[in-house]
Design a protein around this motif. Structure first.
Motif, mmCIF file in Angstrom:
data_model
loop_
_atom_site.group_PDB
_atom_site.id
_atom_site.type_symbol
_atom_site.label_atom_id
_atom_site.label_comp_id
_atom_site.label_asym_id
_atom_site.label_seq_id
_atom_site.Cartn_x
_atom_site.Cartn_y
_atom_site.Cartn_z
ATOM 1 N N ASP A 147 9.343 -11.901 -7.373
ATOM 2 C CA ASP A 147 8.189 -11.244 -8.082
ATOM 3 C C ASP A 147 7.153 -11.424 -6.941
ATOM 4 O O ASP A 147 7.209 -11.842 -6.030
ATOM 5 N N LEU A 148 5.894 -10.584 -7.457
ATOM 6 C CA LEU A 148 5.038 -10.293 -6.154
ATOM 7 C C LEU A 148 4.304 -11.493 -5.809
ATOM 8 O O LEU A 148 4.063 -11.690 -4.724
ATOM 9 N N PRO A 149 4.126 -12.335 -6.751
ATOM 10 C CA PRO A 149 3.429 -13.695 -6.429
ATOM 11 C C PRO A 149 4.108 -14.564 -5.408
ATOM 12 O O PRO A 149 3.439 -15.066 -4.193
ATOM 13 N N SER A 150 5.387 -14.536 -5.634
ATOM 14 C CA SER A 150 6.353 -15.305 -4.670
ATOM 15 C C SER A 150 6.206 -14.626 -3.408
ATOM 16 O O SER A 150 6.256 -15.145 -2.277
ATOM 17 N N MET A 151 6.604 -13.214 -3.400
ATOM 18 C CA MET A 151 6.494 -12.451 -2.199
ATOM 19 C C MET A 151 5.171 -12.556 -1.451
ATOM 20 O O MET A 151 5.323 -12.420 0.021
ATOM 21 N N SER A 152 4.291 -12.670 -2.139
ATOM 22 C CA SER A 152 2.768 -12.761 -1.479
ATOM 23 C C SER A 152 2.640 -14.101 -0.773
ATOM 24 O O SER A 152 2.233 -14.016 0.502
ATOM 25 N N ARG A 153 3.522 -15.296 -1.182
ATOM 26 C CA ARG A 153 3.214 -16.503 -0.619
ATOM 27 C C ARG A 153 4.323 -16.532 0.789
ATOM 28 O O ARG A 153 4.044 -17.077 1.702
ATOM 29 N N VAL A 154 5.325 -15.695 0.627
ATOM 30 C CA VAL A 154 6.219 -15.669 1.772
ATOM 31 C C VAL A 154 5.631 -14.963 2.994
ATOM 32 O O VAL A 154 5.806 -14.987 4.053
ATOM 33 N N THR A 155 5.286 -13.599 2.481
ATOM 34 C CA THR A 155 4.661 -12.598 3.482
ATOM 35 C C THR A 155 3.212 -12.830 3.947
ATOM 36 O O THR A 155 2.942 -12.309 5.014
ATOM 37 N N LYS A 156 2.423 -13.515 3.207
ATOM 38 C CA LYS A 156 1.178 -13.934 3.587
ATOM 39 C C LYS A 156 0.380 -12.693 3.448
ATOM 40 O O LYS A 156 -0.804 -12.441 3.925
ATOM 41 N N VAL A 161 -2.462 -5.808 -1.753
ATOM 42 C CA VAL A 161 -1.715 -5.173 -0.714
ATOM 43 C C VAL A 161 -0.050 -4.957 -0.970
ATOM 44 O O VAL A 161 0.374 -3.707 -0.953
ATOM 45 N N LEU A 162 0.431 -5.771 -1.803
ATOM 46 C CA LEU A 162 2.014 -5.519 -2.076
ATOM 47 C C LEU A 162 1.943 -4.597 -3.168
ATOM 48 O O LEU A 162 2.850 -3.902 -3.210
ATOM 49 N N GLU A 163 1.057 -4.637 -3.951
ATOM 50 C CA GLU A 163 0.916 -3.612 -5.287
ATOM 51 C C GLU A 163 0.997 -2.287 -4.875
ATOM 52 O O GLU A 163 1.339 -1.345 -5.216
ATOM 53 N N GLU A 164 -0.094 -2.125 -3.687
ATOM 54 C CA GLU A 164 -0.344 -0.803 -3.359
ATOM 55 C C GLU A 164 1.301 -0.197 -2.453
ATOM 56 O O GLU A 164 1.558 0.876 -2.807
ATOM 57 N N LYS A 165 1.801 -1.245 -1.856
ATOM 58 C CA LYS A 165 2.879 -0.946 -1.146
ATOM 59 C C LYS A 165 4.043 -0.558 -1.854
ATOM 60 O O LYS A 165 4.949 0.276 -1.685
ATOM 61 N N ALA A 166 4.122 -0.968 -3.287
ATOM 62 C CA ALA A 166 5.115 -1.061 -4.243
ATOM 63 C C ALA A 166 4.930 0.301 -4.702
ATOM 64 O O ALA A 166 6.065 0.989 -5.474
ATOM 65 N N LYS A 167 3.811 1.021 -4.921
ATOM 66 C CA LYS A 167 3.773 2.297 -5.349
ATOM 67 C C LYS A 167 4.711 3.455 -4.654
ATOM 68 O O LYS A 167 4.922 4.574 -5.317
ATOM 69 N N SER A 168 4.769 3.205 -3.243
ATOM 70 C CA SER A 168 5.530 4.104 -2.687
ATOM 71 C C SER A 168 6.962 3.442 -1.846
ATOM 72 O O SER A 168 7.558 4.363 -1.332
#
Length: 241
Positions: A147-156, A161-168
């Motif tokens: 999920d995006l919160p976990s991805m945020s912790r891993v990628t910093k 930013v992740l939600e924006e990237k997920a759009k494309s």
């Protein structure tokens, strides 16, 4: 659809599938008269060491029985069980063992098909549904490798930013549509039609010699580079032999 409704639509000729402590096991009858082994997870049950070992044991029993009986993996799970006990017991190895059992069964002629009908995530998703030869889904399924919160912790990277990237870029996003676009999910089934006929149609198709999910991802523009990179790595490896 509820699990009872799914089983009734999958196996109108009958089944002996049982459900115990969040796990599914048994056998169903296909429209062509053949049998299919059924395993899986229900009720968003987390997959811990005991669950992974039980599911792997079910797959091994199918392998030991010989023949070419296909295996259907029904999935509505949590993630792997997040507990210190499971981590100390080596949950990663248990999940890897389950995935290897499914892959081995497929290599030995037992066609493996996953069906996502609810939620699934992380290691439990990878070791069950993603370890099958063909992954199907029902509308409303909620798969997520991370999920995006976990991805945020891993990628910093921030959630924004992740939600924006997920759009494309579907690889940054959970959800059925994104997993379909990347090629992980082969087909989304129509719950208004016979699931038995749709499953039989998938089993009747010639099995791909190699994993073609990177090709599907390229065709659907969800992973435009993966197939090409894999091909180039393979060619370089062959050239160095």
């Amino acid at each position: 659809m509820t699990l009872d409704e799914i089983l009734a639509s999958l196996f109108p000729a009958g089944h002996d599938v049982v459900r115990e402590r969040g796990l599914i096991a048994g056998q169903g009858r296909l429209p062509d008269g053949g049998a299919i082994a059924v395993i899986g997870v229900e009720g968003q049950t987390p997959v811990g060491v005991e669950e992974a070992a039980q599911l792997a044991g079910n797959v091994i029993e199918v392998i030991k029985s010989g023949g070419n009986e296909p295996i259907l993996v029904l999935i509505d799970s949590g993630s792997q069980r997040m507990s210190k006990r499971d981590e100390l017991l080596g949950i990663n190895e248990f999940l890897a063992h389950l995935a290897k059992c499914l892959i081995l069964a497929d290599k030995l002629g037992h066609r493996t098909v996953g069906l996502l009908y609810g939620h699934t995530a992380a290691g439990a998703f990878i070791a069950t549904a993603l370890a099958t030869r063909t992954l199907l889904a029902l509308p409303g399924a909620e798969p997520a490798v991370m999920d995006l919160p976990s991805m945020s912790r891993v990628t910093k990277l921030s959630i924004d930013v992740l939600e924006e990237k997920a759009k494309s870029t579907p690889v940054f996003a959970p959800g059925l549509d994104n997993l379909f676009q990347t090629g992980a999910v082969a087909v989304t089934l129509d719950p208004a039609s016979s699931l038995a006929d749709q499953l039989q149609a998938q089993l009747s198709r010639p099995a791909e010699r190699d994993d073609n999910r990177d090709q599907l991802g390229a065709e659907r523009n969800g992973r435009p580079k993966a197939a090409d990179i894999a091909r180039r790595v393979y060619e370089l490896a062959r050239a160095s032999v």
